[in-house]
Design an enzyme around this catalytic site. Sequence first.
Site, PDB file in Angstrom:
ATOM      1  N   LYS A  57      43.174  38.572  41.172  1.00 47.00           N
ATOM      2  CA  LYS A  57      44.574  38.910  40.844  1.00 47.00           C
ATOM      3  C   LYS A  57      45.426  39.113  42.090  1.00 47.00           C
ATOM      4  O   LYS A  57      46.515  38.558  42.195  1.00 47.00           O
ATOM      5  CB  LYS A  57      44.599  40.231  40.062  1.00 47.00           C
ATOM      6  CG  LYS A  57      44.885  40.114  38.631  1.00 47.00           C
ATOM      7  CD  LYS A  57      45.018  41.445  37.950  1.00 47.00           C
ATOM      8  CE  LYS A  57      44.379  42.629  38.586  1.00 47.00           C
ATOM      9  NZ  LYS A  57      42.938  42.730  38.584  1.00 47.00           N
ATOM     10  N   THR A 106      44.842  38.053  45.053  1.00 46.41           N
ATOM     11  CA  THR A 106      44.922  36.774  45.759  1.00 46.41           C
ATOM     12  C   THR A 106      46.036  35.914  45.153  1.00 46.41           C
ATOM     13  O   THR A 106      46.865  35.349  45.879  1.00 46.41           O
ATOM     14  CB  THR A 106      43.557  36.051  45.649  1.00 46.41           C
ATOM     15  OG1 THR A 106      42.534  36.945  46.111  1.00 46.41           O
ATOM     16  CG2 THR A 106      43.528  34.778  46.452  1.00 46.41           C
ATOM     17  N   ARG A 162      49.434  47.412  45.281  1.00 48.36           N
ATOM     18  CA  ARG A 162      48.848  48.747  45.434  1.00 48.36           C
ATOM     19  C   ARG A 162      48.065  48.867  46.740  1.00 48.36           C
ATOM     20  O   ARG A 162      47.639  47.873  47.305  1.00 48.36           O
ATOM     21  CB  ARG A 162      47.884  49.030  44.274  1.00 48.36           C
ATOM     22  CG  ARG A 162      48.603  49.235  42.962  1.00 48.36           C
ATOM     23  CD  ARG A 162      47.614  49.329  41.836  1.00 48.36           C
ATOM     24  NE  ARG A 162      46.795  48.135  41.800  1.00 48.36           N
ATOM     25  CZ  ARG A 162      45.584  48.074  41.271  1.00 48.36           C
ATOM     26  NH1 ARG A 162      45.040  49.137  40.739  1.00 48.36           N
ATOM     27  NH2 ARG A 162      44.915  46.946  41.264  1.00 48.36           N
ATOM     28  N   LYS A 201      33.614  46.407  46.423  1.00 47.31           N
ATOM     29  CA  LYS A 201      34.568  45.319  46.512  1.00 47.31           C
ATOM     30  C   LYS A 201      34.791  44.796  47.915  1.00 47.31           C
ATOM     31  O   LYS A 201      35.067  43.628  48.116  1.00 47.31           O
ATOM     32  CB  LYS A 201      35.907  45.793  45.944  1.00 47.31           C
ATOM     33  CG  LYS A 201      36.320  44.941  44.768  1.00 47.31           C
ATOM     34  CD  LYS A 201      37.627  45.363  44.201  1.00 47.31           C
ATOM     35  CE  LYS A 201      38.549  44.191  44.140  1.00 47.31           C
ATOM     36  NZ  LYS A 201      39.931  44.535  44.277  1.00 47.31           N
ATOM     37  N   ALA A 243      43.410  51.457  37.399  1.00 43.31           N
ATOM     38  CA  ALA A 243      43.955  51.204  36.065  1.00 43.31           C
ATOM     39  C   ALA A 243      43.005  51.628  34.945  1.00 43.31           C
ATOM     40  O   ALA A 243      43.409  51.733  33.799  1.00 43.31           O
ATOM     41  CB  ALA A 243      44.288  49.728  35.911  1.00 43.31           C
ATOM     42  N   PHE A 276      43.099  45.798  37.066  1.00 45.18           N
ATOM     43  CA  PHE A 276      42.116  45.348  36.069  1.00 45.18           C
ATOM     44  C   PHE A 276      42.720  44.377  35.054  1.00 45.18           C
ATOM     45  O   PHE A 276      43.608  43.611  35.380  1.00 45.18           O
ATOM     46  CB  PHE A 276      41.429  46.545  35.398  1.00 45.18           C
ATOM     47  CG  PHE A 276      40.543  47.298  36.355  1.00 45.18           C
ATOM     48  CD1 PHE A 276      39.551  46.639  37.061  1.00 45.18           C
ATOM     49  CD2 PHE A 276      40.689  48.659  36.567  1.00 45.18           C
ATOM     50  CE1 PHE A 276      38.723  47.314  37.964  1.00 45.18           C
ATOM     51  CE2 PHE A 276      39.869  49.347  37.469  1.00 45.18           C
ATOM     52  CZ  PHE A 276      38.886  48.665  38.159  1.00 45.18           C
ATOM     53  N   PHE A 296      38.243  27.877  41.652  1.00 43.36           N
ATOM     54  CA  PHE A 296      37.043  28.076  42.480  1.00 43.36           C
ATOM     55  C   PHE A 296      36.432  26.711  42.768  1.00 43.36           C
ATOM     56  O   PHE A 296      36.610  25.773  41.976  1.00 43.36           O
ATOM     57  CB  PHE A 296      36.029  28.971  41.751  1.00 43.36           C
ATOM     58  CG  PHE A 296      36.284  30.436  41.964  1.00 43.36           C
ATOM     59  CD1 PHE A 296      37.383  31.061  41.389  1.00 43.36           C
ATOM     60  CD2 PHE A 296      35.436  31.204  42.760  1.00 43.36           C
ATOM     61  CE1 PHE A 296      37.640  32.405  41.602  1.00 43.36           C
ATOM     62  CE2 PHE A 296      35.682  32.553  42.985  1.00 43.36           C
ATOM     63  CZ  PHE A 296      36.774  33.153  42.402  1.00 43.36           C
ATOM     64  N   TRP A 309      43.809  30.587  47.298  1.00 46.56           N
ATOM     65  CA  TRP A 309      42.693  31.089  48.107  1.00 46.56           C
ATOM     66  C   TRP A 309      42.322  30.038  49.171  1.00 46.56           C
ATOM     67  O   TRP A 309      42.123  30.365  50.326  1.00 46.56           O
ATOM     68  CB  TRP A 309      41.501  31.377  47.183  1.00 46.56           C
ATOM     69  CG  TRP A 309      40.315  31.939  47.883  1.00 46.56           C
ATOM     70  CD1 TRP A 309      40.104  33.237  48.241  1.00 46.56           C
ATOM     71  CD2 TRP A 309      39.157  31.213  48.317  1.00 46.56           C
ATOM     72  NE1 TRP A 309      38.896  33.373  48.871  1.00 46.56           N
ATOM     73  CE2 TRP A 309      38.287  32.135  48.923  1.00 46.56           C
ATOM     74  CE3 TRP A 309      38.757  29.876  48.242  1.00 46.56           C
ATOM     75  CZ2 TRP A 309      37.059  31.779  49.454  1.00 46.56           C
ATOM     76  CZ3 TRP A 309      37.527  29.513  48.769  1.00 46.56           C
ATOM     77  CH2 TRP A 309      36.691  30.457  49.373  1.00 46.56           C
TER      78      TRP A 309
HETATM   79  P1  ADP Z   1      41.268  41.286  41.992  1.00 55.24           P
HETATM   80  O1  ADP Z   1      42.641  41.587  42.486  1.00 55.24           O
HETATM   81  O2  ADP Z   1      41.268  40.601  40.661  1.00 55.24           O
HETATM   82  O3  ADP Z   1      40.334  42.440  42.045  1.00 55.24           O
HETATM   83  P2  ADP Z   1      41.000  39.909  44.488  1.00 55.24           P
HETATM   84  O4  ADP Z   1      42.204  39.067  44.601  1.00 55.24           O
HETATM   85  O5  ADP Z   1      40.960  41.194  45.257  1.00 55.24           O
HETATM   86  O6  ADP Z   1      40.636  40.189  42.982  1.00 55.24           O
HETATM   87  O7  ADP Z   1      39.764  38.987  44.910  1.00 55.24           O
HETATM   88  C1  ADP Z   1      38.445  39.504  44.937  1.00 55.24           C
HETATM   89  C2  ADP Z   1      37.604  38.660  45.892  1.00 55.24           C
HETATM   90  O8  ADP Z   1      37.449  37.346  45.333  1.00 55.24           O
HETATM   91  C3  ADP Z   1      38.228  38.483  47.262  1.00 55.24           C
HETATM   92  O9  ADP Z   1      37.260  38.717  48.246  1.00 55.24           O
HETATM   93  C4  ADP Z   1      38.658  37.041  47.315  1.00 55.24           C
HETATM   94  O10 ADP Z   1      38.473  36.484  48.605  1.00 55.24           O
HETATM   95  C5  ADP Z   1      37.738  36.377  46.319  1.00 55.24           C
HETATM   96  N1  ADP Z   1      38.437  35.240  45.672  1.00 55.24           N
HETATM   97  C6  ADP Z   1      39.617  35.281  45.007  1.00 55.24           C
HETATM   98  N2  ADP Z   1      39.971  34.051  44.579  1.00 55.24           N
HETATM   99  C7  ADP Z   1      39.001  33.220  44.976  1.00 55.24           C
HETATM  100  C8  ADP Z   1      38.789  31.796  44.840  1.00 55.24           C
HETATM  101  N3  ADP Z   1      39.662  31.057  44.197  1.00 55.24           N
HETATM  102  N4  ADP Z   1      37.670  31.268  45.379  1.00 55.24           N
HETATM  103  C9  ADP Z   1      36.776  32.056  46.040  1.00 55.24           C
HETATM  104  N5  ADP Z   1      36.911  33.386  46.201  1.00 55.24           N
HETATM  105  C10 ADP Z   1      38.003  33.964  45.684  1.00 55.24           C
END
Ligand code: ADP
Length: 556
Positions: A71, A73, A94, A105, A273, A301, A381, A409
Amino acid sequence: MKTDIEISQAVELKPIVQIAEKIGLAADDLELYGKYKAKVGYETIQKLNSRNDGKLILVTAINPTPAGEGKSTVTIGLADALNQLDCQTMIALREPSLGPVMGVKGGATGGGYAQVLPMEDINLHFTGDMHAITTANNALSAFIDNHIHQGNTLNIDSRRVIWKRVVDLNDRALRQVIVGLGGPVQGVPREDGFDITVASEIMAILCLATDIDNLKARLGNIVIGYTYDRKPVTVSQLGVQGAMALLLKDALKPNLVQTIEGTPAFVHGGPFANIAHGCNSVLATQSALKLADYVVTEAGFGADLGAEKFLDIKVPHLSKAPDAIVIVATIRALKMHGGLAKDALANEDTEALKRGFSNLKQHIENMQQYNIPVIVAINQFVSDTEAEFDVLTQLCQELNVTVRRANVWGEGGKGGLDLAKAVVEAIKQQPSNYQRLYQDSQSIEEKTQAIVEKIYHGKKVNFSAKAKAQLKTFEQYGWQHLPVCMAKTQYSFSDDATKLGAPKDFEVTIREFVPKLGAGFIVALTGDVMTMPGLPKTPAGLNMDVTSDGQAVGLF
Ligand code: ADP
């Protein structure tokens, strides 16, 4: 492949003063925390009041799975893409909590080429907001214990103090403690406990306060416990709201940072959340709306928790509701909702995807109830296949909902251009006509039922004997007009973390209510959700280090 931290450390940051210029702020408007971080002062925020609001885009997601959704990202990448389209955009996110950073995480500053920077600082101590919140919270605990020790003129029943201490770490050993041991000079022994800072009422207050006076009034309204004759005791009776507000005076100011592509971002306030209200601060979101034409913000979340609370708890304190809602889903996570095991996610499986779509479908329909345009973003992905993408697109189209693939990403803003165009188009085409899920005038019982029935799609809400008794006393105290903040597992629509997809015919049990009169809501605790998480068997901290010249290593 480079890690998030390696990507971020290779970026040459621009001085924050230059980033601020993009949103019309001068050096004088900033309080600098080094070269790349700044807070925006009250005088500047007040000056913005008369300006028009920009468009507000809320990013939310399906129920999280261990497969990850991304999210933050997508929030960051979407904003970078909007700026590439010459839509003047800023972000309101946040602040990360050290609990998950050290636990599971690693970080909460996005990932790949869609990150807010400097990621080490933001993920660690940043501008000290978490410290200030923790200290204000624990100062109140000290004032309470001292009051009881010094003669207890307010007649506080030490068995009924509901105010807990906090620390911004996952530390299960502190969930229940006894304080005041050691004899008469050490205070009066009583049972206490620790919550994680991001679950605290002070964090919620900081995120909902509109200015210092409002902050102080909210602090004064906090109910810390009850007297021997069962009357609520507030902070204003203890007379320490001024001291607490003083401890928070700088923490209340929004923090300005930048993305890899130089998009200005407020990163401010960080309630979870699942056990708190899950949105960044009203002051940051509201200021961003005055500074930019488009603001992209995120709620924690899944949409059953963060977005519901954004829409029902936070929006009434903003000058406007979102103009569009983006629901982030990944093909991997939907396959997990469809029953596929984590180690099989790299295999193409359109059947599991179709089954798991039930989760996304329910979130789409839930968000549409608020009368705001909904767009689905598929966070791409490398393991996704074209066949899977086609199936998911088809399923969304059958619901008449716009869906776009985003590869922010892997590519930064460029990978989010399609999504950004679709969001701008949706905002132009369909005006948002926000409708809240429940009304203030409904009882707490009815509000809880509305959330369980209309968002979780459960059959029934059960209230424990304790919760029922609380409902009666809350009515006597005149608290029934407040909104309800659900504390529930983030993994399922139900209160059982193992029920993935879109479970049906389940009942939700409210174990207990916790009044948060300063924040202005009543927390409903469901199932066995904990307000102090524990660390996993292999905490993320085991991979972390610092080099002799002070560089962070292994912070995701
Ligand atoms: P959320 O906000 O939903 O908790 P994040 O954006 O913090 O998720 O991403 C969680 C992890 O997943 C990060 O380390 C990010 O690098 C990885 N990630 C996010 N999108 C991708 C993607 N498309 N491919 C590979 N890794 C990803």
